[in-house]
Design an enzyme around this catalytic site. Structure first.
Site, short mmCIF file in Angstrom:
data_model
loop_
_atom_site.label_atom_id
_atom_site.label_comp_id
_atom_site.label_asym_id
_atom_site.label_seq_id
_atom_site.Cartn_x
_atom_site.Cartn_y
_atom_site.Cartn_z
N LEU A 178 -68.86 -20.94 53.78
CA LEU A 178 -68.09 -19.76 53.09
C LEU A 178 -68.97 -19.60 51.77
O LEU A 178 -69.19 -20.60 51.05
CB LEU A 178 -66.90 -20.21 52.68
CG LEU A 178 -66.05 -19.38 51.70
CD1 LEU A 178 -65.31 -18.25 52.58
CD2 LEU A 178 -65.17 -20.02 50.65
N LEU A 179 -69.26 -18.43 51.37
CA LEU A 179 -69.68 -17.85 50.16
C LEU A 179 -68.53 -17.35 49.50
O LEU A 179 -67.81 -16.45 50.06
CB LEU A 179 -70.77 -16.99 50.21
CG LEU A 179 -71.27 -16.22 49.11
CD1 LEU A 179 -72.94 -15.50 49.39
CD2 LEU A 179 -70.48 -14.71 48.95
N GLN B 291 -70.75 -19.62 44.75
CA GLN B 291 -69.78 -20.49 45.18
C GLN B 291 -70.03 -20.60 46.62
O GLN B 291 -69.88 -19.86 47.43
CB GLN B 291 -68.28 -20.09 44.91
CG GLN B 291 -67.98 -20.37 43.54
CD GLN B 291 -67.58 -21.57 43.14
OE1 GLN B 291 -66.59 -22.28 43.39
NE2 GLN B 291 -68.65 -22.28 42.20
N ASP C 103 -67.71 -16.58 44.89
CA ASP C 103 -68.00 -15.72 43.60
C ASP C 103 -69.55 -16.10 43.34
O ASP C 103 -70.08 -17.25 43.51
CB ASP C 103 -67.34 -16.39 42.44
CG ASP C 103 -65.71 -16.83 42.62
OD1 ASP C 103 -65.16 -16.30 43.64
OD2 ASP C 103 -65.14 -17.31 41.84
N TYR D 126 -66.88 -25.34 40.22
CA TYR D 126 -66.18 -24.17 40.47
C TYR D 126 -66.97 -23.11 39.41
O TYR D 126 -68.15 -23.45 38.94
CB TYR D 126 -64.56 -24.06 40.07
CG TYR D 126 -63.86 -24.54 41.10
CD1 TYR D 126 -64.25 -24.96 42.37
CD2 TYR D 126 -62.47 -24.28 40.95
CE1 TYR D 126 -63.41 -25.09 43.42
CE2 TYR D 126 -61.54 -24.49 42.18
CZ TYR D 126 -62.22 -25.17 43.26
OH TYR D 126 -61.12 -25.40 44.20
N ARG E 131 -59.94 -21.76 34.36
CA ARG E 131 -61.40 -21.88 34.74
C ARG E 131 -62.22 -20.74 34.57
O ARG E 131 -61.86 -19.78 33.95
CB ARG E 131 -61.17 -22.29 36.25
CG ARG E 131 -60.43 -21.18 36.91
CD ARG E 131 -60.44 -21.40 38.71
NE ARG E 131 -59.57 -20.59 39.31
CZ ARG E 131 -58.29 -20.86 39.51
NH1 ARG E 131 -57.56 -22.07 39.23
NH2 ARG E 131 -57.37 -19.94 40.01
N ASP E 132 -63.41 -20.94 35.11
CA ASP E 132 -64.64 -19.76 35.11
C ASP E 132 -65.19 -19.39 33.73
O ASP E 132 -64.96 -18.31 33.49
CB ASP E 132 -64.01 -18.65 35.81
CG ASP E 132 -63.23 -18.91 37.21
OD1 ASP E 132 -63.59 -20.07 37.70
OD2 ASP E 132 -62.25 -18.13 37.37
C1 FRU Z 1 -62.55 -17.05 42.35
C2 FRU Z 1 -62.14 -18.58 42.29
C3 FRU Z 1 -62.32 -19.06 40.85
C4 FRU Z 1 -62.91 -20.39 41.22
C5 FRU Z 1 -63.55 -20.19 42.30
C6 FRU Z 1 -63.55 -21.54 43.29
O1 FRU Z 1 -62.56 -16.53 43.65
O2 FRU Z 1 -60.84 -18.85 42.76
O3 FRU Z 1 -61.21 -18.79 39.96
O4 FRU Z 1 -63.53 -20.81 40.05
O5 FRU Z 1 -62.99 -19.13 43.14
O6 FRU Z 1 -64.41 -21.27 44.25
#
Ligand code: FRU
Length: 489
Positions: A44-45, A63, A47, A106, A167-168
């Site tokens: 899976l790909l 990701q 973000d 993440y 996060r992020d």
């Molecule tokens: C968004 C998300 C982010 C998180 C990441 C995990 O798609 O849920 O908030 O950091 O994907 O893969």
């Protein structure tokens, strides 16, 4: 097949003997592998992460869960490019599995400092009771491309008032200070962004919440981004929990922006206008931007959505990134335009002009599954006109302009294998214009449609048969004059 929790949170080296080879074999037999979009080698790909320009090259991570199409143990996969068109696949960028990212590296972002490219990302961890503890972590890449993770997180806790959905981090620098925004959920289950500040990327001070005009707008905001463009402040984010509202917010989660006076980093006031969706198609999420040396603001997004199953899941992979787009500020709105460097991918060129009156015409000699197409309609008196793409047999993807209600429609109900039934298989939006230009990037299993130089964009996955290759033009109740140019990719 759904994986168990234990199966999902495995590192690559914990794969069963032959497991990866089996995945690779399924993928090799998949009819929907893309030909020029960034897609995962296996699994899976989601973000885009760490999008940046460093020492003459663009770096773009994503990701990645290598072992399946569930959201499991996330890595950062590393790609780079000198031209935004051709991307080198470099393999693992950030590896999870440490104390502070035991359940995934993440999403996060990148910034250059002292000759190194720094990454700030969310370390996802779960305790024995499966309670999430997020840490904001730091890593850096040296000039030879070697990536090192720091031992300790730089933001080790969630401040009071917010849940573990925290996060992020997206980092930027203004004058001599670094700032970073994070996506957060308040304890009352509403979404927001918070601001941190640092002088050295190591020590971060919590400043508080960004004060927006959207105090109650969904239950969580993921992947925020903040930048300034032509003296205006822009915040991009992915809110979850908005109800569909006519043509708006039809996907499971949204991704959009607000524009205002530049963020006051002291008071954290952000006086902005209405929330606008970045994209009006079916599959677009978690966009991330970067500035390049020419001062362009570039954007890439995940051509997919969380909690949606894709037909390629059974083929052992899912997800791809959008093409890079340049953001332009015009009349208080963001336009998205494919970067001109993509012209490097152009192969054979074909042009034609065709007038279509009340009917459908196959564009002979223009068939294909991977191409760039510009379709301009400078004059028309038809009520509706448009294109049938990837047409053949029972299949077609319909792109239509309705001159009476001034709306663009994308209909994927006959596009092939269907998916994501939420809010149906049609997306539409209004466009205020007298002429129409569709700039289309077709790949094996996706289409990106830029309408009138990026006034609106429809980004979608489609899963047609490889035999559905025709391009057809149509009009109803009148005539439309089409001017077409197409390049094979
Ligand atoms: C968004 C998300 C982010 C998180 C990441 C995990 O798609 O849920 O908030 O950091 O994907 O893969």
């Amino acid at each position: 097949m759904k994986m168990t929790r234990e199966e999902k949170y495995r590192l690559i080296e914990q794969a069963e003997p032959g497991e990866l080879a089996q995945l690779q074999e399924k993928i090799a037999n998949c009819p929907w592998r893309q030909s020029y979009h960034i897609q995962p080698p296996t699994g899976l790909l989601n973000d885009p992460n760490g999008f940046s320009y460093f020492q003459g090259e663009y770096h773009l991570f994503y990701q990645w869960f290598p072992l399946g199409t569930d959201h499991g143990m996330k890595y950062w996969y590393h790609t780079k490019s000198t031209d935004l068109a051709v991307w080198e696949q470099l393999g693992i960028g950030l590896e999870p599995g440490g104390k502070y990212d035991s359940h995934g590296a993440y999403s996060g972002s990148a910034i250059e400092k002292d000759g190194k490219l720094y990454f700030i990302y969310t370390g996802n961890t779960r305790d024995e009771a499966w309670i999430r503890h997020p840490y904001q972590c730091l890593a850096y890449m040296n000039e030879s491309g070697l990536i090192t993770k720091m031992d300790q997180p730089v933001i080790p806790e969630v401040p009071p008032g917010y849940t573990d959905h925290f996060r992020d981090p997206k980092v930027w620098k203004k004058a001599d200070t670094y700032y970073c925004v994070l996506g957060a959920q308040r304890v009352d289950q509403t979404g927001c962004t918070v601001l941190y500040q640092s002088k050295d990327l190591l020590n971060w001070e919590f400043k508080g919440e960004i004060v927006t005009r959207l105090p109650e707008f969904g239950y969580m905001w993921e992947c925020p981004d903040y930048f300034e463009l032509d003296g205006r402040g822009v915040m991009v984010f992915s809110p979850q929990g908005l109800d569909a509202d006519g043509d708006k917010y039809n996907n499971i989660y949204q991704n959009g922006y607000v524009i205002g006076d530049p963020l006051d980093t002291g008071t954290r006031e952000f006086a902005h206008g209405s929330f606008e969706e970045l994209d009006r198609g079916f599959d677009f999420y978690a966009a991330q931007t970067t500035a390049d040396p020419d001062g362009r603001r570039l954007l890439v997004a995940w051509m997919g959505l969380p909690d949606v199953e894709y037909p390629t899941d059974t083929n052992g992979w899912a997800g791809c990134l959008t093409l890079p787009r340049q953001l332009i500020l015009k009349d208080g709105k963001l336009l998205q335009q494919p970067v001109p460097e993509l012209a490097k991918l152009r192969k054979a060129e074909k042009r034609t002009k065709m007038s279509v009156s009340r009917g459908v015409k196959h564009l002979e000699g223009f068939d294909g599954t991977a191409y760039e197409l510009i379709c301009e309609v400078p004059s028309f008196d038809a009520k509706t006109f448009g294109l049938e793409l990837r047409a053949g047999g029972e299949e077609k993807t319909i792109l239509q302009y309705d001159a009476e209600d001034k709306k663009i429609t994308l209909d994927r109900s006959l596009s092939g294998q269907t998916m994501g039934e939420i809010n149906g298989q049609v997306r539409r939006c209004s466009i205020d214009a007298d002429t129409i230009k569709f700039h289309i990037f077709m790949d094996t299993s996706s289409v990106e449609i830029f309408v009138n130089d990026g006034e609106q964009v429809f980004t979608s996955r489609i899963f047609p048969s490889p035999d559905s290759r025709e391009i057809r033009l149509f009009s109803t109740n009148g005539t439309a004059e089409f001017q077409i140019v197409k390049w094979d990719y």
